[in-house]
Write an enzyme that holds these catalytic residues in place. Structure first.
Site, mmCIF file in Angstrom:
data_model
loop_
_atom_site.group_PDB
_atom_site.id
_atom_site.type_symbol
_atom_site.label_atom_id
_atom_site.label_comp_id
_atom_site.label_asym_id
_atom_site.label_seq_id
_atom_site.Cartn_x
_atom_site.Cartn_y
_atom_site.Cartn_z
ATOM 1 N N ASP A 10 -70.512 -11.716 -7.687
ATOM 2 C CA ASP A 10 -69.171 -12.077 -7.233
ATOM 3 C C ASP A 10 -68.630 -10.902 -6.428
ATOM 4 O OD1 ASP A 10 -66.666 -13.452 -7.062
ATOM 5 O OD2 ASP A 10 -65.884 -12.132 -8.614
ATOM 6 N N SER A 11 -67.568 -11.153 -5.686
ATOM 7 C CA SER A 11 -66.936 -10.078 -4.927
ATOM 8 C C SER A 11 -66.347 -9.011 -5.857
ATOM 9 C CB SER A 11 -65.824 -10.658 -4.062
ATOM 10 O OG SER A 11 -64.913 -11.365 -4.873
ATOM 11 N N TYR A 42 -63.116 -10.338 -0.887
ATOM 12 C CA TYR A 42 -63.827 -10.966 0.225
ATOM 13 C C TYR A 42 -62.941 -12.023 0.900
ATOM 14 C CZ TYR A 42 -68.509 -9.370 -1.468
ATOM 15 O OH TYR A 42 -69.606 -8.641 -1.861
ATOM 16 N N GLY A 43 -61.980 -12.533 0.140
ATOM 17 C CA GLY A 43 -61.245 -13.751 0.527
ATOM 18 C C GLY A 43 -60.475 -13.678 1.832
ATOM 19 N N CYS A 73 -68.723 -16.622 -6.749
ATOM 20 C CA CYS A 73 -67.564 -16.408 -5.870
ATOM 21 C C CYS A 73 -67.284 -17.645 -5.004
ATOM 22 C CB CYS A 73 -67.898 -15.210 -4.979
ATOM 23 S SG CYS A 73 -66.593 -14.780 -3.838
ATOM 24 N N THR A 75 -65.388 -17.804 -2.452
ATOM 25 C CA THR A 75 -65.365 -17.417 -1.040
ATOM 26 C C THR A 75 -66.778 -17.376 -0.456
ATOM 27 O OG1 THR A 75 -63.350 -16.144 -1.409
ATOM 28 C CG2 THR A 75 -64.655 -15.567 0.521
ATOM 29 N N GLU A 151 -55.276 -10.015 -11.569
ATOM 30 C CA GLU A 151 -55.782 -8.661 -11.810
ATOM 31 C C GLU A 151 -54.723 -7.744 -12.413
ATOM 32 O OE1 GLU A 151 -58.067 -7.335 -8.445
ATOM 33 O OE2 GLU A 151 -59.679 -8.677 -9.056
ATOM 34 N N CYS A 185 -61.528 -20.687 -7.168
ATOM 35 C CA CYS A 185 -61.665 -19.224 -7.073
ATOM 36 C C CYS A 185 -61.918 -18.703 -8.487
ATOM 37 C CB CYS A 185 -60.374 -18.636 -6.501
ATOM 38 S SG CYS A 185 -60.284 -16.840 -6.587
ATOM 39 N N THR A 186 -62.760 -17.686 -8.560
ATOM 40 C CA THR A 186 -63.136 -17.102 -9.860
ATOM 41 C C THR A 186 -61.948 -16.752 -10.754
ATOM 42 O OG1 THR A 186 -63.162 -15.011 -8.643
ATOM 43 C CG2 THR A 186 -65.291 -16.033 -9.114
ATOM 44 N N HIS A 187 -60.843 -16.319 -10.130
ATOM 45 C CA HIS A 187 -59.721 -15.814 -10.921
ATOM 46 C C HIS A 187 -58.821 -16.918 -11.487
ATOM 47 C CE1 HIS A 187 -60.961 -12.177 -8.949
ATOM 48 N NE2 HIS A 187 -59.976 -11.455 -9.456
HETATM 49 N N1 DGL Z 1 -64.165 -13.966 -6.023
HETATM 50 C C1 DGL Z 1 -63.283 -14.467 -4.999
HETATM 51 C C2 DGL Z 1 -63.361 -16.005 -4.970
HETATM 52 O O1 DGL Z 1 -63.773 -16.628 -5.931
HETATM 53 C C3 DGL Z 1 -61.845 -14.018 -5.209
HETATM 54 C C4 DGL Z 1 -61.607 -12.554 -4.918
HETATM 55 C C5 DGL Z 1 -61.851 -12.195 -3.468
HETATM 56 O O2 DGL Z 1 -61.051 -12.548 -2.580
HETATM 57 O O3 DGL Z 1 -62.881 -11.570 -3.226
HETATM 58 O O4 DGL Z 1 -63.017 -16.593 -3.972
#
Ligand code: DGL
Length: 270
Positions: A10-11, A42-43, A73, A75, A151, A185-187
């Site tokens: 993941d990012s 990364y987004g 991820c 993204t 976060e 998105c992961t979060h």
């Molecule tokens: N892991 C990214 C996603 O699931 C979120 C965090 C990022 O922007 O890198 O899109």
């Protein structure tokens, strides 16, 4: 049958939400996790940059002899479309299992999709859903503040910042009367209580990490690649920046303490 690890990247650390699901569905599997904490997020980046980073991340996992690569991820999954072609092991991402689960879940044919700017800009979920069922209406919304909010730990249903942000980003989706929302998105699974409270309990929230973990287990079974050991699987964690706060942040996503089992990697060398 294979005791080789499953590779997940993941990012950053959000992909640990997918690791949590993998561990609960396949407790005997070994897992190597790479979080690109030195280059997150990364987004908001260009597709060319995301693609270069994702390929380095995958090459790092391959150097650990993984039997499968999972992009947790959203993204990467939605913007890097040629990863399967360049990897010598099965590769899966979150888009197709999650889109399929959302299509199965909707009753009124209206699905909301939320994610980072890159994910929503790619329309990857919308295209995948419309491929499965062209009659479904898809309403998309990027929610760039959700990642930093999670976060910072603003995830309680009473948190004013989280509540205001959810209302700000989801009011259109709610007004459209969707009965299903993809947390793309992961979060975002960590904001489930706040989002659920705002959209109401009748709206199903689809967690991309969970659906992808279910799909990974089916694919490994079909390919005869599940680990036959009865022992609990081991997890090894790698990041591309400082390891000091990893344990605290990781416990938010994993809901368990992993001690200081984390190593730093120079990802630019892969
Ligand atoms: N892991 C990214 C996603 O699931 C979120 C965090 C990022 O922007 O890198 O899109």
């Amino acid at each position: 049958m294979s005791s080789q690890p499953i590779g997940v990247f993941d990012s950053g650390l959000g992909g640990l939400t997918a690791v949590k699901q993998l561990r609960s569905i396949m407790p005997h599997e070994n897992i190597i996790y790479f979080g690109d904490t030195g280059r997150v997020p990364y987004g908001n980046r260009s597709v060319a940059t995301i693609s270069r980073y994702a390929k380095q991340d995958a090459r790092f996992l391959l150097s650990h002899n993984v039997k499968m690569v999972i992009a947790a991820c959203g993204t990467v999954s939605s913007t890097v479309l040629d990863l399967a072609d360049v990897l010598p092991v099965p590769y899966i991402n979150v888009i197709s299992p999650t889109a399929y689960a959302a299509v199965q879940a909707t009753k009124n044919g209206k699905i909301g999709v939320i994610g980072t700017r890159a994910t929503i800009g790619s329309c990857a979920y919308k295209k995948e859903i419309e491929k499965i069922d062209p009659n479904i209406t898809v309403i998309q919304r990027d929610c760039p503040l959700f990642v930093p909010i999670v976060e910072e730990g603003f995830i309680s249903p009473d948190d004013e910042i989280a509540k205001l942000s959810v209302e700000h980003y989801l009011s259109d989706i709610k007004a459209c009367g969707v009965d299903t929302i993809i947390l793309g998105c992961t979060h975002y699974p960590l904001l489930k209580p706040v989002i659920g409270q705002y959209v109401g309990e009748d709206v199903k929230l689809i967690d991309s990490g969970k659906e992808t973990a279910i799909y990974a287990s089916k694919l490994l079974e079909r390919e005869g690649l599940l680990n036959s050991s009865d022992a609990e699987g081991e997890c090894a964690f790698f990041v591309s920046d400082r390891t000091e706060d990893f344990t605290n942040t990781a416990s938010i996503f994993l809901h368990s303490n992993i001690g200081d089992n984390v190593e730093r990697v120079d990802i630019w060398t892969y």
